[in-house]
Enzyme design. Structure first.
Site, PDB file in Angstrom:
ATOM      1  N   HIS A 109       0.755  -0.922   0.332  1.00 28.84           N
ATOM      2  CA  HIS A 109      -0.144  -0.133   0.121  1.00 28.84           C
ATOM      3  C   HIS A 109       0.753   1.452   0.595  1.00 28.84           C
ATOM      4  CE1 HIS A 109      -2.249   2.865   2.675  1.00 28.84           C
ATOM      5  NE2 HIS A 109      -3.317   2.866   1.527  1.00 28.84           N
ATOM      6  N   SER A 110       0.446   2.419  -0.761  1.00 25.65           N
ATOM      7  CA  SER A 110       1.565   3.975  -0.698  1.00 25.65           C
ATOM      8  C   SER A 110       2.981   2.978  -0.778  1.00 25.65           C
ATOM      9  CB  SER A 110       1.112   4.007   0.647  1.00 25.65           C
ATOM     10  OG  SER A 110       0.694   5.259   0.336  1.00 25.65           O
ATOM     11  N   TYR A 111       3.413   3.638  -0.114  1.00 29.40           N
ATOM     12  CA  TYR A 111       5.159   3.668   0.089  1.00 29.40           C
ATOM     13  C   TYR A 111       5.276   2.256  -0.104  1.00 29.40           C
ATOM     14  CZ  TYR A 111       9.071   2.972   2.333  1.00 29.40           C
ATOM     15  OH  TYR A 111      10.570   2.131   3.205  1.00 29.40           O
ATOM     16  N   GLY A 113       4.463   0.019  -1.774  1.00 31.59           N
ATOM     17  CA  GLY A 113       4.542  -0.301  -2.889  1.00 31.59           C
ATOM     18  C   GLY A 113       6.201  -0.340  -3.644  1.00 31.59           C
ATOM     19  N   HIS A 252      -7.632   6.793   0.204  1.00 29.01           N
ATOM     20  CA  HIS A 252      -6.237   5.720  -0.123  1.00 29.01           C
ATOM     21  C   HIS A 252      -5.823   4.897   0.823  1.00 29.01           C
ATOM     22  CE1 HIS A 252      -2.191   5.910  -1.448  1.00 29.01           C
ATOM     23  NE2 HIS A 252      -2.111   5.801   0.542  1.00 29.01           N
TER      24      HIS A 252
END
Length: 272
Positions: A109-111, A113, A252
């Site tokens: 998720h988010s960072y 990735g 998000h």
């Protein structure tokens, strides 16, 4: 060929019921065929953020691991200037190796990735597929700050200098920045978020193979109040037929806001 779908499943029903009948029969006949999930959180978060999704995936019969990256969450006592992107990639690779995991669906998720991109480069043989949840992507040799607008970079660095608690860390953004609007959810997230080590922003990602290392890749885009810094990544994914793309009508922090639909989507991906 690239496929783009809008996922609209509701919260009703157990997650296990959404596994297609053929796949459900296969799993019942051979429990070892069930892939394990490793769910990697984003900046300022921890393994705690996946608790609602993890419960649903376990109810569907899957092993689930939700590691907290070094220096964050319950591991915040390990925060130091030495914590960087390589540290977090090693956290995930070491989990895969120490737990002797195989056939893993690795979700970032988010960072996170960026972290799973590095883990896939180092531990491909343990993985089944990659899922990037409203996540950042980096080319090899670039850092997280490389693709951020210069104004954002300078503001983040200024904040880190002023409030980094002497160890070089970025204070957490408010839950509303992640789309968490419900008051109880926002309070739950706010209590748990911790500063993000600055080394994770500054250290370039180093890959030996192309991004994804030949594994199947799915990108799940959260479409409610999209985050501007993710737009270059999303445009890149949309233009590349090598990705399977899905959309989820939520903010998000989908694992907090919409754990049911997100869990259903993750289960549907392993049946493809």
């Amino acid at each position: 060929m690239q496929r783009r779908q809008v996922f609209t499943a509701g919260l009703a029903g157990a997650a296990a019921a959404l596994v297609p009948p053929v796949r459900a029969a296969e799993i019942a006949a051979d429990p070892a065929s069930r892939p394990a999930f490793v769910l990697v959180h984003g900046a300022w978060h921890g393994g705690w953020s996946w608790s609602r999704v993890a419960a649903r995936l376990r109810a569907a019969g899957h092993a689930v691991h939700t590691p907290t990256l070094t220096g964050l969450g319950e591991r915040r006592h390990l925060l130091s200037p030495q914590v960087n992107l390589d540290t977090h990639i090693a956290d995930v690779v070491n989990l895969l190796e120490c737990e002797e995991l195989q056939n893993v669906v690795l979700v970032g998720h988010s960072y996170g990735g960026i972290v799973i991109s590095g883990a896939a480069d180092r531990a491909r043989d343990r993985l089944r597929q990659l899922v990037f949840l409203d996540a950042l992507l980096l080319d090899s040799g670039k850092s997280l700050f490389s693709d951020f607008p210069e104004a954002v970079v300078q503001q983040r660095l200024k904040t880190i200098r002023e409030t980094g608690a002497g160890v070089g860390a970025a204070p957490a953004l408010p839950p509303s920045a992640f789309g968490v609007k419900d008051a109880a959810d926002a309070a739950w997230v706010q209590r748990r978020m911790t500063p993000q080590p600055v080394g994770t922003y500054l250290q370039p990602l180093q890959l030996r193979a192309p991004l994804g290392n030949g594994l199947p890749k799915t990108y799940i885009e959260c479409t409610t109040e999209p985050i501007a810094t993710l737009e270059p990544t999303k445009a890149r994914v949309r233009a590349d037929a090598g990705w399977r793309t899905r959309t989820l009508a939520t903010g998000h922090d989908a694992m907090v806001i919409a754990p049911g639909p997100l869990s259903d989507m993750l289960l549907s991906e392993i049946a493809v």
